[in-house]
Write a protein that holds these residues in place. Structure first.
Motif: not given
Length: 266
Positions: A48-67
């Motif tokens: 569960x923590x690994x899954x949470x970490x993947x979501x956090x890393x993905x959201x953080x990496x892509x948050x400022x992605x343009x359209x």
């Protein structure tokens, strides 16, 4: 005694354990004891923590992605083939229309779309997946990330894409296609054009959808209109741009109507 204060009962975080379920040591004892097996690394609570970490890393990496638009297709497509060249053209045209390109980050169609976008000077993104066999991220990425879990990766595709372009592919491509169609059909996502590239490849699937699913009543009459079939990259990109323009105009109109209704109430 059967109360929670009994020696045979213990609170463990939000859980209450009794009798044989009470472990011989506390959670922090086990945390601080460096001895013993490493099986806990593969236990569900740790996952569960690994899954949470993947979501956090993905959201953080892509948050400022343009359209952006995700391009899907077979990893087995060879460079120089007609479908590979089509993938490159799609990648370049999407950049020219103002979109970043997201793929699964691997070889084949994914590499082609990333290469086309990268060669044209666009922002090229790859979201890879850990597989039993080696498949490295391709060399045409500005941003790349590998995921352990398919469902986390698929969430990133949907969250950070404004459309899907689907070229010929296998089971993985079909999975991604029908995931997107289901989300649009059920209203989980809106303003989401889906384009199928290749009438010869996808035509029999559409014939089955219209000739079998529709007469059986397992889909609604309007459902086949949830995606657009074409062989022309220019038409594919135009369909996406027009879909977004139309959706944005509808959103502006809805907001104006809501504001007018609120003003009338005042």
């Amino acid at each position: 005694m059967t109360s929670e204060s009994s020696p045979r009962a213990r609170r463990q975080g939000p859980a209450m354990l009794r009798g044989q379920a009470v472990p011989p040591t506390t959670t922090d004892q086990r945390l601080l004891d460096s001895r013993g097996p490493s099986d806990w690394l593969h236990a569900d609570p740790w996952r569960v923590l690994r899954i949470q970490a993947e979501f956090v890393e993905g959201f953080g990496l892509l948050a400022e992605l343009p359209k952006a638009v995700s391009v899907f297709g077979s990893a087995r497509t060879k460079p120089g083939s007609e479908e590979y060249e089509l993938g490159m053209e799609i990648g370049a045209r999407l950049h020219e229309a103002g979109y970043a390109v997201i793929t699964g980050g691997g070889p084949g169609i994914m590499e082609a779309a990333n290469k086309g976008c990268d060669d044209a000077g666009g922002l090229s993104v790859g979201l890879g997946i850990e597989l039993p066999f080696e498949q490295k991220l391709n060399d045409y990425l500005d941003i790349g990330m590998e995921f352990r879990y398919f469902f986390v990766r698929k969430t990133m595709f949907v969250k950070y894409s404004q459309a899907f372009v689907v070229l010929p592919g296998g089971f993985g491509t079909l999975d991604e296609l029908f995931e997107a169609i289901t989300l649009v059909q059920t209203g989980k996502i809106t303003r989401f054009p889906i384009v199928l590239m290749g009438t010869e490849f996808w035509g029999p699937l559409l014939d089955w959808i219209k000739g079998t699913l529709l007469p059986k009543g397992t889909i609604s009459p309007e459902d086949p209109d949830l995606f657009h079939l074409t062989d022309d990259p220019e038409d594919a990109v135009r369909y996406i741009v027009e879909g977004h323009t139309r959706a944005e105009q509808e959103l502006i109109e809805r907001r104006a109507q809501a504001a007018a209704a609120e003003e009338a109430q005042d």
